[in-house]
Structures are given as structure tokens and as C-alpha cells.
Design an enzyme around this catalytic site. Sequence first.
Site, PDB file in Angstrom:
ATOM      1  N   GLU A   1       0.834  -1.194   0.000  1.00  0.00           N
ATOM      2  CA  GLU A   1       0.000   0.000   0.000  1.00  0.00           C
ATOM      3  C   GLU A   1       0.874   1.251   0.000  1.00  0.00           C
ATOM      4  OE1 GLU A   1      -3.649  -1.776   2.702  1.00  0.00           O
ATOM      5  OE2 GLU A   1      -2.314  -0.292   3.593  1.00  0.00           O
TER       6      GLU A   1
ATOM      7  N   TYR B   1      -4.152   5.673  -1.687  1.00  0.00           N
ATOM      8  CA  TYR B   1      -4.734   4.327  -1.632  1.00  0.00           C
ATOM      9  C   TYR B   1      -4.874   3.574  -2.954  1.00  0.00           C
ATOM     10  CZ  TYR B   1      -5.919   5.398   3.222  1.00  0.00           C
ATOM     11  OH  TYR B   1      -5.860   5.733   4.532  1.00  0.00           O
TER      12      TYR B   1
ATOM     13  N   CYS C   1      -1.518  -5.193  -5.542  1.00  0.00           N
ATOM     14  CA  CYS C   1      -2.047  -6.430  -4.957  1.00  0.00           C
ATOM     15  C   CYS C   1      -0.972  -7.519  -4.941  1.00  0.00           C
ATOM     16  CB  CYS C   1      -3.244  -6.922  -5.763  1.00  0.00           C
ATOM     17  SG  CYS C   1      -4.659  -5.818  -5.761  1.00  0.00           S
TER      18      CYS C   1
ATOM     19  N   GLU D   1      -1.241 -10.654  -5.874  1.00  0.00           N
ATOM     20  CA  GLU D   1      -1.247 -11.424  -7.117  1.00  0.00           C
ATOM     21  C   GLU D   1      -0.495 -10.679  -8.212  1.00  0.00           C
ATOM     22  OE1 GLU D   1      -5.499 -11.838  -5.371  1.00  0.00           O
ATOM     23  OE2 GLU D   1      -3.828 -10.416  -5.282  1.00  0.00           O
TER      24      GLU D   1
END
Length: 139
Positions: free
Chosen positions: A51, A55, A60, A62
Amino acid sequence: MTLQTVADAPRDLIDAALAARDKAYAPYSKFHVGAALRTERGQIIAGCNVENAAYPEGVCAEAGAISAMVLSGETKFDEIVVVGLGDVACTPCGGCRQKIREFTGSDATIYIINDAGKTLLTLTREELIPHSFGPENLK
């Protein structure tokens, strides 16, 4: 969609996904996610969510694993394990579903596990993202 069975994720991928989740950088949401995939050549590559204060600009787990796979010289994987926190299935977001679609065959397996390493969901790529858009749509 009804899932018929929940096949256990491979232990080596579980361990790699859990270790990656432990390294996640999630100071704002406190929601740590890890992922580990196995390439066609058998290499295990992991990623974690990262992060930042803006935001929507985070990455992610993945996506991190897929980027590392491409950097390693591979462009296809057969299975991936994703782990979040607790017993609620942490399924890939829409963007990650599309990324998984890009680098897998239709028979790829997606395992969603809990933070204790128990498999909660076992999905084919087609179950994860039915009627998907892919490279063949661009021809």
C-alpha cells in the site's frame, strides 16, 4: 456457480503465500495479503500487497507475484494460492482476475486459503472469471 469440491492447495505454495503475506506492507488497511504461483517450469514465485498513502496506487499480492514471474523470464503459470486474514475467502479483485487470465490457461487452478493454511476455495480460471476477455479477442 456451485463448487463441487475443495482440493487442498499444494503445501509448498501455501508456505510461500503465507511467508509473502507476512512481508506485506499494509500500514493503512492492516489487511495483509500474500500470493504464490507455480510457473509452467515449476518455479514458485510469491508476492505481497504493498500500500501507499495514495490508496488506489497500491499493488495487490497477485499482481506482485505476476510481475516477478515476468521479470524472471516466464509468462505462464498453472496454479496460484492467495491468502488474506482470517477465515473469509480473500478472492482476487477484478484487476487481478484479468491479470491471472492473461498468464494462465483455462485449466489453471486458483486456491484461496485462510491464514492457517486451510483451503477455502478451489477454482478453475473459468470459474474465477467466466466469459473473460483475452488475447484471442484482439485478433
